[in-house]
Design a protein around this motif. Structure first.
Motif, PDB file in Angstrom:
ATOM      1  N   TYR A 125       0.739  -1.391   0.275  1.00  8.86           N
ATOM      2  CA  TYR A 125       0.191  -0.035   0.199  1.00  8.86           C
ATOM      3  C   TYR A 125       1.019   1.277  -0.170  1.00  8.86           C
ATOM      4  O   TYR A 125       1.837   1.146   1.148  1.00  8.86           O
ATOM      5  N   THR A 126       0.094   2.345  -0.718  1.00  8.10           N
ATOM      6  CA  THR A 126       1.045   3.512  -0.504  1.00  8.10           C
ATOM      7  C   THR A 126      -0.004   4.919  -0.905  1.00  8.10           C
ATOM      8  O   THR A 126      -1.530   4.850  -1.303  1.00  8.10           O
ATOM      9  N   LEU A 128      -2.758   7.510  -2.678  1.00 10.65           N
ATOM     10  CA  LEU A 128      -2.848   8.134  -4.125  1.00 10.65           C
ATOM     11  C   LEU A 128      -1.765   8.299  -4.943  1.00 10.65           C
ATOM     12  O   LEU A 128      -1.414   8.008  -6.438  1.00 10.65           O
ATOM     13  N   VAL A 131       0.781   6.112  -6.633  1.00  8.39           N
ATOM     14  CA  VAL A 131       0.308   5.654  -7.258  1.00  8.39           C
ATOM     15  C   VAL A 131       0.333   6.627  -8.688  1.00  8.39           C
ATOM     16  O   VAL A 131       0.565   6.078  -9.337  1.00  8.39           O
ATOM     17  N   SER A 165      -3.594   1.466  -3.389  1.00  4.78           N
ATOM     18  CA  SER A 165      -3.546   3.376  -2.642  1.00  4.78           C
ATOM     19  C   SER A 165      -3.814   3.060  -1.281  1.00  4.78           C
ATOM     20  O   SER A 165      -5.036   1.795  -1.466  1.00  4.78           O
TER      21      SER A 165
END
Length: 648
Positions: A125-126, A128, A131, A165
């Motif tokens: 996960y990261t 937005l 992304v 995201s």
């Protein structure tokens, strides 16, 4: 990897035995568990076989196709070849999409496969904002990793992983390979380096490929199969909404600290430059209400120039002049080193931060000032322009400069089919915009009697259809329709004076006393002055300021330089809400060649038109970049000077 369109050979059906063997290899490589009926006994081999068959079909449907492909990747344009596997997944009708890509001995699933097969890859996960950078071709840096540690146990070095995201944690948006052992990380803050090398993303050429030419499918809003307990926690959504993520910064991650006014090490390492500005409402109101003094405007321009130098030094370390090609023209100084780094946090500040409001009044005197400060070396060129021939990259002013947080860029709220948000492709505001070119007509003075009689504004702007309705209403109100032939109109003095001249056709009509309705409508429209307006996204005609003349066209010119070298020039993009510099930056990456932005020769000094130049015959790449920004091919004019002839 797939920013450029790969060359895919004709697809051919995959044999049943090859499909099963390939699916089994995927199951083995990724350690995918075979579903088994919980009610079946361990000895029930039929139940186990049924689960395996269903899994095979989910990964590679029975209609699967395959083909060889070639493309180039990396700064050295290294040739890459492999195999693509395509098919139509359950629920997609007959739509065929690319499902898997094999390069060497490694298989990569596309986002379509991930959206239909939850949990076949470890999910990272990261934010937005990061992304969106991955969707531009960037790699995921270690500080950009969130919701860990601990991270998925399978996210080891060399493993294929998916990335989603924080804002849509159940929807994988990118696929890549772990550059490090992410599972072993005990922290990410303060750790530098690449975490995931991006291979494929929603928005690239694999995502957009189809047998029918349809655009790529928009990502779903939610996928329950990828959800976990944390995704169900309402507090996560609250936290995410409270974040102040700056999508306008350079490649990489952002901080998810509880205090958004503090920059984290992750933010710095991921490329988010500068100190934070306060983001509360009181600050914004204070900035908007405060008029900048000339001294403050001067300081903003000077700091923006220093910021531009530092930016190029940080992002082009291997280049002898940090990505800047001397001499730098006045327009390049503004577009490369000043405008992108001005602290235009509010509309009021944007209006104040204009070069004409500085004490120097113009860019020429500003460069002279920088020369006196010994930050740059400049010289006069052609008598009316000053160019920078060198920059003191080790100057004390440059070394002492402290970067600040840049304003967020305005990204359009584009939408996909069925109201779902389209896959974001870039942080640049013109990418994904929707444009409408509207042609308008203003009646000339001689038509005023007809419009007044129809109670229409004689000075108004109308479409051709609206003018025809006005003329129809006038003819009916004056009872001018011929009783013998409904397609003819009786000519009265107003029509004769306003619309008919001395041509042979007009004299014939005057003699007969009637004229065809269609011919009268053509004369009515041709007696108007042409205007146009270009509407962006949901803008209304009433809010626009139409301009006189025909709609402008984007010019693409191919010409030969230095004997046999071809260059492609693009100009006229400003009318379509496109900034030349971000366009040049994208084309430099897409075409793997140098680009430059300079003033178009012959354009107005007060309102200069900028010209983007790309090395090589890059007409198709330019057209594709323009289409991403809403520009239709019908609005583009191509001039091929390499062949000495013009193409439409």
């Amino acid at each position: 990897m797939f920013k450029k369109k790969p060359n895919i050979k004709p697809l051919s059906p995959l044999k049943s035995s090859d499909r099963r063997r390939t699916a089994d290899q995927i199951i083995s490589d990724f350690g995918i568990e075979v579903p088994v009926d919980q009610n079946a006994t361990l000895e029930d081999k039929a139940a186990s076989q049924a689960g395996l068959t269903a899994l095979r079909r989910s990964l590679l449907p029975e209609n699967a196709l395959s083909a060889r492909f070639t493309t180039t990747a990396g700064p050295d344009l290294k040739q890459v070849s492999g195999t693509v596997y395509a098919g139509s997944l359950e629920g997609s009708g007959d739509e065929v999409r690319l499902l898997w890509v094999k390069v060497g001995e490694r298989m990569y699933p596309t986002v379509y496969t991930l959206w239909n097969n939850p949990r076949i890859l470890p999910l990272l996960y990261t934010p937005l904002a990061v992304v969106e950078k991955l969707q531009g071709g960037a790699d995921l840096m270690t500080p950009g990793l969130q919701r860990g540690p601990p991270f998925p146990p399978k996210a080891k070095k060399g493993a294929v992983v998916a990335v989603a995201s924080l804002e849509s944690p159940t929807v994988p948006m990118a696929v890549g390979t772990c550059e490090i052992d992410i599972s072993a990380l005990d922290k990410v803050q303060g750790v530098k380096g690449h975490a995931v090398q991006t291979f494929h993303w929603a928005g690239d050429e694999l995502w957009s490929w189809s047998t029918t030419g349809k655009p790529g499918t928009d990502p779903p809003e939610y996928l329950g199969g990828w959800a976990d307990k944390e995704d169900e926690d309402a507090g996560l959504a609250t936290k995410t909404q409270a974040l102040d993520i700056d999508a306008g910064q350079e490649d990489g991650g952002v901080s998810l600290e509880a205090d958004p006014t503090q920059r984290s090490e992750a933010e710095k390492a991921q490329g988010l430059e500068g100190e934070d500005i306060p983001t509360n409402k009181d600050f914004i109101e204070e900035v908007e209400d405060k008029d900048l003094t000339t001294k403050e405007i001067d300081e903003a321009f000077r700091n923006a120039f220093l910021y531009g130098i530092r930016h190029h030094m940080d992002h082009n370390k291997d280049h002898p002049t940090y990505g800047l090609e001397f001499p730098l023209s006045q327009s390049n100084v503004m577009s490369l080193l000043v405008q992108p780094f001005l602290p235009t946090y509010t509309p009021a500040r944007t209006a104040s931060l204009q070069i004409k409001k500085t004490s120097w009044k113009n860019i020429k005197k500003f460069i002279k000032y920088l020369d006196k400060q010994r930050i740059v070396k400049s010289k006069d060129r052609d008598g009316n322009e000053v160019v920078i021939v060198d920059i003191g990259f080790n100057d004390r002013h440059v070394e002492a400069f402290v970067p600040y947080r840049l304003p967020k860029k305005d990204t359009p709220a584009s939408s996909g089919t069925n109201g779902k948000p389209a896959a974001p492709l870039s942080a640049e505001s013109s990418v994904g915009q929707k444009l409408r070119l509207v042609s308008l007509l203003r009646p000339r003075d001689k038509l005023a009697p007809i419009l007044n009689a129809s109670k229409a504004d004689p000075k108004g702007l109308y479409t051709a259809a609206e003018l025809k309705q006005i003329l129809k209403a006038y003819v009916e109100a004056e009872n001018l329709i011929s009783e013998k032939n409904k397609r003819l109109v009786n000519i009265n003095p107003q029509i004769a004076n306003s619309l008919l001249g001395s041509s042979a056709a007009d004299n014939t009509a005057l003699t007969a006393g009637t004229i065809a309705r269609d011919a009268l409508a053509e004369r009515f429209i041709s007696s108007c002055s042409l205007f146009h307006t270009i509407l962006r996204n949901d803008a209304n005609i009433s809010d626009s300021k139409p301009k006189a003349g025909e709609p402008p066209k984007v010019q693409i010119v191919l010409e030969t330089r230095s004997g046999n070298k071809t260059v492609t020039k693009v100009s006229g993009v400003e009318a379509y809400y496109i900034s030349p510099q971000p366009l040049a930056d994208e084309l430099r990456k897409t075409c793997a060649g140098s680009t430059s932005v300079d003033k178009l020769v012959g354009s107005s000094p007060k309102n200069p038109v900028m010209e983007v130049m790309v090395q090589g015959p890059q007409k198709d790449a330019v057209i594709k970049a323009l289409e991403k920004r809403g520009v239709s091919k019908n609005w583009v004019e191509i001039v091929d000077k390499t062949k000495g002839k013009k193409k439409g």
